[in-house]
Scaffold this motif. Structure first.
Motif, PDB file in Angstrom:
ATOM      1  N   ARG A 144       0.821  -1.217   0.000  1.00 33.22           N
ATOM      2  CA  ARG A 144       0.000   0.000   0.000  1.00 33.22           C
ATOM      3  C   ARG A 144       0.853   1.264   0.000  1.00 33.22           C
ATOM      4  O   ARG A 144       0.507   2.255  -0.618  1.00 33.22           O
ATOM      5  N   GLN A 145       1.961   1.200   0.725  1.00 32.33           N
ATOM      6  CA  GLN A 145       2.804   2.390   0.862  1.00 32.33           C
ATOM      7  C   GLN A 145       3.578   2.714  -0.409  1.00 32.33           C
ATOM      8  O   GLN A 145       4.187   3.775  -0.501  1.00 32.33           O
ATOM      9  N   GLU A 146       3.530   1.828  -1.379  1.00 35.27           N
ATOM     10  CA  GLU A 146       4.148   2.123  -2.676  1.00 35.27           C
ATOM     11  C   GLU A 146       3.326   3.177  -3.426  1.00 35.27           C
ATOM     12  O   GLU A 146       3.836   3.846  -4.318  1.00 35.27           O
ATOM     13  N   THR A 147       2.056   3.318  -3.049  1.00 38.63           N
ATOM     14  CA  THR A 147       1.188   4.338  -3.649  1.00 38.63           C
ATOM     15  C   THR A 147       1.240   5.578  -2.762  1.00 38.63           C
ATOM     16  O   THR A 147       1.060   5.471  -1.549  1.00 38.63           O
ATOM     17  N   PRO A 148       1.482   6.759  -3.315  1.00 43.99           N
ATOM     18  CA  PRO A 148       1.531   7.984  -2.496  1.00 43.99           C
ATOM     19  C   PRO A 148       0.257   8.150  -1.667  1.00 43.99           C
ATOM     20  O   PRO A 148      -0.848   7.827  -2.132  1.00 43.99           O
ATOM     21  N   TRP A 149       0.403   8.680  -0.449  1.00 46.81           N
ATOM     22  CA  TRP A 149      -0.734   8.757   0.473  1.00 46.81           C
ATOM     23  C   TRP A 149      -1.863   9.620  -0.087  1.00 46.81           C
ATOM     24  O   TRP A 149      -3.029   9.334   0.155  1.00 46.81           O
ATOM     25  N   GLN A 150      -1.515  10.643  -0.876  1.00 47.39           N
ATOM     26  CA  GLN A 150      -2.568  11.484  -1.458  1.00 47.39           C
ATOM     27  C   GLN A 150      -3.445  10.671  -2.410  1.00 47.39           C
ATOM     28  O   GLN A 150      -4.667  10.828  -2.450  1.00 47.39           O
ATOM     29  N   ASP A 151      -2.805   9.789  -3.186  1.00 47.85           N
ATOM     30  CA  ASP A 151      -3.556   8.936  -4.116  1.00 47.85           C
ATOM     31  C   ASP A 151      -4.449   7.962  -3.352  1.00 47.85           C
ATOM     32  O   ASP A 151      -5.591   7.713  -3.743  1.00 47.85           O
ATOM     33  N   ARG A 152      -3.920   7.412  -2.244  1.00 47.24           N
ATOM     34  CA  ARG A 152      -4.718   6.495  -1.429  1.00 47.24           C
ATOM     35  C   ARG A 152      -5.915   7.218  -0.821  1.00 47.24           C
ATOM     36  O   ARG A 152      -7.014   6.680  -0.757  1.00 47.24           O
ATOM     37  N   PHE A 153      -5.694   8.451  -0.391  1.00 45.97           N
ATOM     38  CA  PHE A 153      -6.763   9.260   0.214  1.00 45.97           C
ATOM     39  C   PHE A 153      -7.854   9.535  -0.830  1.00 45.97           C
ATOM     40  O   PHE A 153      -9.045   9.359  -0.574  1.00 45.97           O
ATOM     41  N   ARG A 154      -7.439   9.949  -2.048  1.00 50.61           N
ATOM     42  CA  ARG A 154      -8.416  10.236  -3.097  1.00 50.61           C
ATOM     43  C   ARG A 154      -9.211   8.983  -3.460  1.00 50.61           C
ATOM     44  O   ARG A 154     -10.430   9.044  -3.648  1.00 50.61           O
ATOM     45  N   LYS A 155      -8.520   7.850  -3.528  1.00 50.99           N
ATOM     46  CA  LYS A 155      -9.200   6.601  -3.882  1.00 50.99           C
ATOM     47  C   LYS A 155     -10.224   6.228  -2.812  1.00 50.99           C
ATOM     48  O   LYS A 155     -11.326   5.772  -3.118  1.00 50.99           O
ATOM     49  N   MET A 156      -9.874   6.437  -1.544  1.00 46.42           N
ATOM     50  CA  MET A 156     -10.814   6.146  -0.464  1.00 46.42           C
ATOM     51  C   MET A 156     -12.078   6.994  -0.612  1.00 46.42           C
ATOM     52  O   MET A 156     -13.199   6.496  -0.490  1.00 46.42           O
ATOM     53  N   ILE A 157     -11.906   8.288  -0.917  1.00 49.72           N
ATOM     54  CA  ILE A 157     -13.051   9.184  -1.089  1.00 49.72           C
ATOM     55  C   ILE A 157     -13.911   8.707  -2.257  1.00 49.72           C
ATOM     56  O   ILE A 157     -15.142   8.618  -2.157  1.00 49.72           O
ATOM     57  N   TYR A 196     -20.232   0.798   4.093  1.00 52.60           N
ATOM     58  CA  TYR A 196     -19.059   1.676   4.166  1.00 52.60           C
ATOM     59  C   TYR A 196     -17.846   0.968   4.788  1.00 52.60           C
ATOM     60  O   TYR A 196     -16.715   1.395   4.607  1.00 52.60           O
ATOM     61  N   LEU A 197     -18.095  -0.113   5.518  1.00 49.26           N
ATOM     62  CA  LEU A 197     -16.978  -0.853   6.105  1.00 49.26           C
ATOM     63  C   LEU A 197     -16.184  -1.626   5.053  1.00 49.26           C
ATOM     64  O   LEU A 197     -15.108  -2.143   5.339  1.00 49.26           O
ATOM     65  N   ARG A 198     -16.691  -1.683   3.837  1.00 47.85           N
ATOM     66  CA  ARG A 198     -15.959  -2.360   2.763  1.00 47.85           C
ATOM     67  C   ARG A 198     -14.723  -1.560   2.347  1.00 47.85           C
ATOM     68  O   ARG A 198     -13.836  -2.084   1.695  1.00 47.85           O
ATOM     69  N   VAL A 199     -14.691  -0.282   2.698  1.00 48.43           N
ATOM     70  CA  VAL A 199     -13.570   0.582   2.309  1.00 48.43           C
ATOM     71  C   VAL A 199     -12.743   0.900   3.546  1.00 48.43           C
ATOM     72  O   VAL A 199     -13.224   1.563   4.468  1.00 48.43           O
ATOM     73  N   TRP A 200     -11.515   0.408   3.564  1.00 48.72           N
ATOM     74  CA  TRP A 200     -10.613   0.668   4.690  1.00 48.72           C
ATOM     75  C   TRP A 200     -10.173   2.125   4.642  1.00 48.72           C
ATOM     76  O   TRP A 200      -9.828   2.648   3.598  1.00 48.72           O
ATOM     77  N   GLU A 201     -10.188   2.790   5.786  1.00 46.65           N
ATOM     78  CA  GLU A 201      -9.777   4.194   5.842  1.00 46.65           C
ATOM     79  C   GLU A 201      -8.317   4.338   5.411  1.00 46.65           C
ATOM     80  O   GLU A 201      -7.464   3.561   5.822  1.00 46.65           O
ATOM     81  N   SER A 202      -8.035   5.356   4.619  1.00 41.31           N
ATOM     82  CA  SER A 202      -6.661   5.558   4.151  1.00 41.31           C
ATOM     83  C   SER A 202      -5.840   6.344   5.162  1.00 41.31           C
ATOM     84  O   SER A 202      -4.624   6.312   5.152  1.00 41.31           O
ATOM     85  N   VAL A 203      -6.512   7.069   6.052  1.00 41.77           N
ATOM     86  CA  VAL A 203      -5.816   7.869   7.056  1.00 41.77           C
ATOM     87  C   VAL A 203      -5.987   7.184   8.400  1.00 41.77           C
ATOM     88  O   VAL A 203      -7.098   6.916   8.841  1.00 41.77           O
ATOM     89  N   ASP A 204      -4.867   6.884   9.043  1.00 44.96           N
ATOM     90  CA  ASP A 204      -4.907   6.118  10.281  1.00 44.96           C
ATOM     91  C   ASP A 204      -3.686   6.495  11.112  1.00 44.96           C
ATOM     92  O   ASP A 204      -2.857   7.316  10.699  1.00 44.96           O
TER      93      ASP A 204
END
Length: 199
Positions: A49-62, A121-129
């Motif tokens: 997961r950390q290979e993807t920039p955190w901003q991209d992970r955050f946008r994908k979560m949204i 909504y629990l199907r999507v793991w939070e990107s910010v933790d």
């Protein structure tokens, strides 16, 4: 709030994750802890997961959360259909267990169909933790006897094999043969025997 501590906590999956964090924050309030596959993603998955920039992970979560907001829960015409789906999803369950989980895990819709009592909504793991270091610090703060249970045939990573057990002061890892992520259902008798022994 009810001033019941010290308590014994027994929790599964996301509940296990929450119970572990709670116990790390308030170690004086928990007498014993059983976490069934509750450590969250394995070190390997976290690394990927950390290979993807955190901003991209955050946008994908949204985006994923937005997509879920428009998703209608699956509807079954009968309890039998829902029961068949329960059996299909977990082949380790006995017919009696699958029926019990179906009856208690489903709601009747206004049109007479049935849907699972599940928050999509629990199907999507939070990107910010918390950081992984902070989570490890919480685990290290747990002082009570702790039992970490894992199913041999689960998708979850065994902490005794991936090294996460090193962050616990007083924990034992037990692997349940012929069991998946819902090991407390898959091997109910063994689970109860293990639990009673521990408690």
């Amino acid at each position: 709030q009810l001033k019941l501590e010290k308590v014994t906590l027994i929790a599964h999956s996301l509940g296990g994750n929450i119970a572990l964090r709670y116990t790390g924050l308030y170690p004086d309030k928990v007498d014993k802890l059983v976490a069934i596959e509750g450590l969250g993603p394995s070190p390997k998955i976290i690394e990927q997961r950390q290979e993807t920039p955190w901003q991209d992970r955050f946008r994908k979560m949204i985006e994923d959360k937005r997509a879920l907001s428009g998703r209608q829960p699956k509807r079954y015409d009968s309890l039998e259909q829902a029961y068949a789906r329960m059996k299909e999803e977990n082949s380790f369950l006995s017919a009696e267990q699958a029926r019990h989980l179906t009856i208690n895990g489903i709601s009747r819709n206004e049109d007479g169909t049935y849907s699972w009592k599940f928050d999509n909504y629990l199907r999507v793991w939070e990107s910010v933790d918390l950081t992984i270091e902070q989570i490890h610090q919480l685990w290290e703060s747990i002082t009570c006897p702790t039992l970490l249970l894992y199913g041999e045939k689960s998708w979850a990573s065994n902490p005794a094999e991936d090294g996460r057990d090193q962050y616990f002061q007083n924990a034992e890892v037990k692997l349940f043969p012929d069991a998946g992520h819902w090991l407390h259902h898959d091997r109910f008798d063994l689970f109860m025997e293990t639990l009673n022994e521990f408690l």
